[in-house]
Write an enzyme that holds these catalytic residues in place. Structure first.
Site, PDB file in Angstrom:
ATOM      1  N   LYS A  17       0.834  -1.199   0.000  1.00 19.78           N
ATOM      2  CA  LYS A  17       0.000   0.000   0.000  1.00 19.78           C
ATOM      3  C   LYS A  17       0.873   1.256   0.000  1.00 19.78           C
ATOM      4  CE  LYS A  17      -1.535   1.636   4.085  1.00 19.78           C
ATOM      5  NZ  LYS A  17      -1.207   3.054   4.292  1.00 19.78           N
ATOM      6  N   ASN A  18       1.908   1.256   0.847  1.00 16.19           N
ATOM      7  CA  ASN A  18       2.709   2.477   0.992  1.00 16.19           C
ATOM      8  C   ASN A  18       3.632   2.742  -0.196  1.00 16.19           C
ATOM      9  OD1 ASN A  18       1.454   2.985   3.366  1.00 16.19           O
ATOM     10  ND2 ASN A  18       3.223   2.610   4.689  1.00 16.19           N
ATOM     11  N   ARG A  91      -4.043  10.641   5.424  1.00 15.56           N
ATOM     12  CA  ARG A  91      -3.030  11.692   5.440  1.00 15.56           C
ATOM     13  C   ARG A  91      -2.104  11.660   4.228  1.00 15.56           C
ATOM     14  NH1 ARG A  91      -4.363  13.643  10.033  1.00 15.56           N
ATOM     15  NH2 ARG A  91      -5.860  11.955   9.938  1.00 15.56           N
ATOM     16  N   CYS A 115      -4.318  13.361  14.300  1.00 19.09           N
ATOM     17  CA  CYS A 115      -4.366  11.974  13.848  1.00 19.09           C
ATOM     18  C   CYS A 115      -4.323  11.093  15.073  1.00 19.09           C
ATOM     19  CB  CYS A 115      -3.144  11.742  12.971  1.00 19.09           C
ATOM     20  SG  CYS A 115      -2.750  10.039  12.641  1.00 19.09           S
ATOM     21  N   ARG A 120       1.553  14.430  13.280  1.00 16.53           N
ATOM     22  CA  ARG A 120       1.787  14.266  11.837  1.00 16.53           C
ATOM     23  C   ARG A 120       1.677  15.538  11.007  1.00 16.53           C
ATOM     24  NH1 ARG A 120      -0.466   8.410   9.929  1.00 16.53           N
ATOM     25  NH2 ARG A 120       1.476   8.076   8.878  1.00 16.53           N
ATOM     26  N   PRO A 121       2.533  16.497  11.275  1.00 15.17           N
ATOM     27  CA  PRO A 121       2.518  17.738  10.487  1.00 15.17           C
ATOM     28  C   PRO A 121       3.114  17.526   9.094  1.00 15.17           C
ATOM     29  CG  PRO A 121       4.336  17.756  12.041  1.00 15.17           C
ATOM     30  CD  PRO A 121       3.605  16.466  12.273  1.00 15.17           C
ATOM     31  N   ILE A 122       2.983  18.547   8.211  1.00 18.37           N
ATOM     32  CA  ILE A 122       3.615  18.436   6.886  1.00 18.37           C
ATOM     33  C   ILE A 122       4.578  19.604   6.643  1.00 18.37           C
ATOM     34  CG2 ILE A 122       1.826  17.025   5.819  1.00 18.37           C
ATOM     35  CD1 ILE A 122       0.895  19.653   4.385  1.00 18.37           C
ATOM     36  N   ASP A 123       5.098  20.161   7.762  1.00 19.14           N
ATOM     37  CA  ASP A 123       5.993  21.318   7.640  1.00 19.14           C
ATOM     38  C   ASP A 123       7.225  21.017   6.773  1.00 19.14           C
ATOM     39  OD1 ASP A 123       6.455  19.582   9.928  1.00 19.14           O
ATOM     40  OD2 ASP A 123       8.150  20.865  10.420  1.00 19.14           O
ATOM     41  N   LEU A 124       7.699  19.769   6.799  1.00 23.71           N
ATOM     42  CA  LEU A 124       8.915  19.452   6.034  1.00 23.71           C
ATOM     43  C   LEU A 124       8.629  19.385   4.531  1.00 23.71           C
ATOM     44  CD1 LEU A 124      10.382  16.784   8.489  1.00 23.71           C
ATOM     45  CD2 LEU A 124      10.998  19.206   8.307  1.00 23.71           C
ATOM     46  N   ASP A 303       5.368   0.518  11.967  1.00 26.21           N
ATOM     47  CA  ASP A 303       4.155  -0.140  11.477  1.00 26.21           C
ATOM     48  C   ASP A 303       4.058  -1.612  11.885  1.00 26.21           C
ATOM     49  OD1 ASP A 303       3.262   2.194  10.363  1.00 26.21           O
ATOM     50  OD2 ASP A 303       3.679   1.643   8.287  1.00 26.21           O
ATOM     51  N   ILE A 325       8.876   6.885  16.691  1.00 24.80           N
ATOM     52  CA  ILE A 325       8.460   7.634  15.501  1.00 24.80           C
ATOM     53  C   ILE A 325       7.202   8.460  15.765  1.00 24.80           C
ATOM     54  CG2 ILE A 325       7.904   7.477  13.025  1.00 24.80           C
ATOM     55  CD1 ILE A 325      10.721   6.473  13.615  1.00 24.80           C
ATOM     56  N   ARG A 395      -8.252  -0.350   5.430  1.00 26.17           N
ATOM     57  CA  ARG A 395      -7.451   0.703   4.798  1.00 26.17           C
ATOM     58  C   ARG A 395      -6.161   0.118   4.227  1.00 26.17           C
ATOM     59  NH1 ARG A 395      -5.689   5.362   8.229  1.00 26.17           N
ATOM     60  NH2 ARG A 395      -4.632   5.665   6.267  1.00 26.17           N
TER      61      ARG A 395
HETATM   62  C1  UD1 Z   1       4.799   6.836   6.440  1.00 28.19           C
HETATM   63  C2  UD1 Z   1       3.943   5.617   6.231  1.00 28.19           C
HETATM   64  C3  UD1 Z   1       3.411   5.120   7.570  1.00 28.19           C
HETATM   65  C4  UD1 Z   1       4.556   4.906   8.565  1.00 28.19           C
HETATM   66  C5  UD1 Z   1       5.444   6.146   8.645  1.00 28.19           C
HETATM   67  C6  UD1 Z   1       6.691   5.911   9.472  1.00 28.19           C
HETATM   68  C7  UD1 Z   1       3.012   5.980   4.021  1.00 28.19           C
HETATM   69  C8  UD1 Z   1       1.822   6.298   3.189  1.00 28.19           C
HETATM   70  N1  UD1 Z   1       2.846   5.970   5.357  1.00 28.19           N
HETATM   71  O1  UD1 Z   1       3.965   7.849   6.986  1.00 28.19           O
HETATM   72  O2  UD1 Z   1       2.720   3.883   7.349  1.00 28.19           O
HETATM   73  O3  UD1 Z   1       4.026   4.648   9.842  1.00 28.19           O
HETATM   74  O4  UD1 Z   1       5.870   6.537   7.325  1.00 28.19           O
HETATM   75  O5  UD1 Z   1       7.408   4.844   8.967  1.00 28.19           O
HETATM   76  O6  UD1 Z   1       4.077   5.708   3.503  1.00 28.19           O
HETATM   77  N2  UD1 Z   1       7.075  14.691  10.482  1.00 28.19           N
HETATM   78  C9  UD1 Z   1       7.219  16.041  10.741  1.00 28.19           C
HETATM   79  N3  UD1 Z   1       7.030  16.926   9.711  1.00 28.19           N
HETATM   80  C10 UD1 Z   1       6.711  16.541   8.445  1.00 28.19           C
HETATM   81  C11 UD1 Z   1       6.569  15.155   8.182  1.00 28.19           C
HETATM   82  C12 UD1 Z   1       6.763  14.265   9.225  1.00 28.19           C
HETATM   83  O7  UD1 Z   1       7.496  16.438  11.873  1.00 28.19           O
HETATM   84  O8  UD1 Z   1       6.563  17.397   7.558  1.00 28.19           O
HETATM   85  C13 UD1 Z   1       7.256  13.718  11.585  1.00 28.19           C
HETATM   86  C14 UD1 Z   1       5.994  12.914  11.902  1.00 28.19           C
HETATM   87  O9  UD1 Z   1       5.136  13.594  12.785  1.00 28.19           O
HETATM   88  C15 UD1 Z   1       6.560  11.645  12.501  1.00 28.19           C
HETATM   89  C16 UD1 Z   1       7.887  11.468  11.753  1.00 28.19           C
HETATM   90  O10 UD1 Z   1       8.184  12.743  11.167  1.00 28.19           O
HETATM   91  O11 UD1 Z   1       6.843  11.818  13.865  1.00 28.19           O
HETATM   92  C17 UD1 Z   1       7.848  10.441  10.652  1.00 28.19           C
HETATM   93  O12 UD1 Z   1       6.725  10.683   9.825  1.00 28.19           O
HETATM   94  P1  UD1 Z   1       6.709  10.312   8.287  1.00 28.19           P
HETATM   95  O13 UD1 Z   1       7.875   9.462   7.930  1.00 28.19           O
HETATM   96  O14 UD1 Z   1       6.494  11.560   7.496  1.00 28.19           O
HETATM   97  O15 UD1 Z   1       5.390   9.437   8.193  1.00 28.19           O
HETATM   98  P2  UD1 Z   1       4.441   9.370   6.948  1.00 28.19           P
HETATM   99  O16 UD1 Z   1       5.253   9.595   5.716  1.00 28.19           O
HETATM  100  O17 UD1 Z   1       3.231  10.188   7.191  1.00 28.19           O
END
Ligand code: UD1
Length: 429
Positions: A17-18, A91, A115, A120-124, A303, A325, A395
């Protein structure tokens, strides 16, 4: 579900899926058709289909016996938008942000918000796109991104992010000039996305390592690609075999991607026989407690943490599980306790004391992997377990009850597949 049966025979793993989700988003980068094989038949894929269709993409989901094939054609995109309605259920919808700005010059994508498992922010993602020259504004809960054409740049991720790496990787493919990304996620799903993008004409080197170099191109073209097997589904089945004392061949997986889990299971005392594309599990010995710490790939995957916790309840001694994580990913612990487990949660650590017999109960799934841990616990619990809110499991797991029943589990679904939230109760024999 009724516990007690050993799982015997062969169980097949679906596509990841991922890996499938970013691959579908990558189709936004070209006017030509992209054909994806081994797409899992799960709800998140259906959500992505809706998301892309709402933008004007043609998406054909052809689920057959041999291939789960999807053809996506994003020739005429009318609305480069991801609505809150879709982003709030998944997300990973934010994966369309990078491709849309790169191809269309603009995007309007809902912010994901809270969540169950953490902030789970998207600032990066946003910071990275700014580095590539996009102008970003936020209003009414949406991110608005603009760029005439993105230009290459150097990106240092403050923290490792899987979808963030994928989002910017896709964006950089159509940027002018070279992009260098540091501290990237090394997950196999990132490398799989890069393999697809390179087939589409991108110039990417280093995907699967911490540093990725992308030479931007003017245009990408169509391609055909087979999605890698789902390492988390495979890991879940392996633990199911261990717990039930079964003899199970987990077929169609990629044991290389499962190294951290397989090594841990050897510490626990499990007999494993990995082959090229399968793992045979013979689960009839005593299990010893062993600690885990979740980490980015190639470390132990977050996961698989919930499923490992179900296993730890059946191992002798104390297992300390540290979740690095996500900040709130222990909601399955309380449900396992209701089934008889001895688990104490202290911040980011959970201490599981085993071995405790599990007894069936009515339990509630709180997120995708948490629901998998409840299914695992129910496989060994004494009596009949009813798991509610199984839409979470749909899902990311393809027809889990059919697959597990095929190797001896006693379980059945009450209600339809992909039910509406209100109607989503399930599972007894
Ligand atoms: C992906 C996987 C999810 C898995 C996770 C960690 C998909 C669709 N989902 O989720 O199944 O559990 O990786 O292996 O591939 N973070 C920030 N800012 C950002 C982005 C992330 O602070 O802009 C933080 C998150 O809050 C978290 C950490 O970084 O604590 C890792 O998150 P991330 O690797 O981005 O997870 P996803 O890509 O959402």
């Amino acid at each position: 579900m009724r516990g007690g049966n050993p799982l015997l025979g062969t169980i097949r793993v679906s596509g990841a899926k991922n890996a499938a989700l970013p691959a579908m988003a990558a189709a936004l980068l070209t006017e030509e058709p992209v054909i994806l094989e081994n797409i899992p038949q799960v709800q998140d894929i259906e959500t992505t289909r809706k998301l892309l269709a709402a933008m004007g993409a043609e998406v054909e989901l052809g689920y057959g016996r041999a291939h789960h094939r999807t053809t996506l054609c994003c020739r005429d995109l009318i609305a480069p938008e991801a609505s809150y309605e879709l982003v709030k259920t998944m997300r990973a919808s934010t994966l369309v942000l990078g491709p849309l700005v790169a191809r269309m010059g603009r995007a309007r994508v809902s912010l994901p918000g809270g969540c169950a498992i953490g902030a789970r922010p998207i600032d990066l993602h946003i910071k990275g796109l700014e580095k590539l020259g996009a102008t970003i504004e936020q209003e009414h809960g949406y991110v608005l991104a603009h760029a005439k054409r993105l230009r290459g740049g150097e990106i240092f991720f403050d923290k490792i992010t899987v979808t963030g790496t994928e989002d910017l990787l896709m964006a950089a493919c159509l940027a002018e000039g070279e992009t260098l990304m540091h501290n990237c996620a090394r997950e196999p799903e990132v490398a799989d996305l890069a393999a697809l993008l390179n087939k589409m004409g991108a110039k990417i080197e280093g995907a699967g390592t911490a540093t990725i170099r992308i030479q931007g191109v003017e245009k990408l073209h169509g391609a055909r690609h087979r999605i890698i097997p789902d390492r988390i589904e495979a890991g879940t089945f392996i633990i199911a075999a261990v717990l039930t004392g079964g003899d199970l061949n987990v077929a169609g997986c990629e044991p290389r991607h499962l190294q951290a889990l397989l090594q841990k299971l050897e510490d626990v005392g499990v007999k494993l026989m990995p082959a090229v594309d399968a793992v045979r599990v013979i689960g009839n010995g005593e299990l010893k407690a062993s600690d885990i710490i979740t980490e980015e790939y190639p470390g132990f995957p977050t996961d698989m943490q919930a499923q490992y916790m179900a296993l730890a309840t059946q191992a002798s001694g104390s297992s300390v599980i540290t979740e690095n994580i996500f900040e709130n990913r222990f909601m399955h612990a309380q449900e396992l306790v209701r089934m008889g487990a001895d688990i104490k949660v202290e911040g980011r650590r959970a201490i599981v004391r085993g071995k405790t017999p599990l007894s069936a109960a009515a339990v509630q799934a709180s997120d995708l992997r948490a629901s998998a841990s409840l299914v695992l616990a129910a496989l060994v619990a004494d009596g009949e377990t009813i798991i509610d809110r199984v839409y979470h499991i749909d899902r990311g797991y393809e027809r889990i009850e059919e697959k597990l029943r095929g190797v001896g589990a006693q379980m059945r679904r009450i209600g339809q597949l992909f039910p509406k939230r209100a109607a989503a109760t399930v599972a007894t024999v």
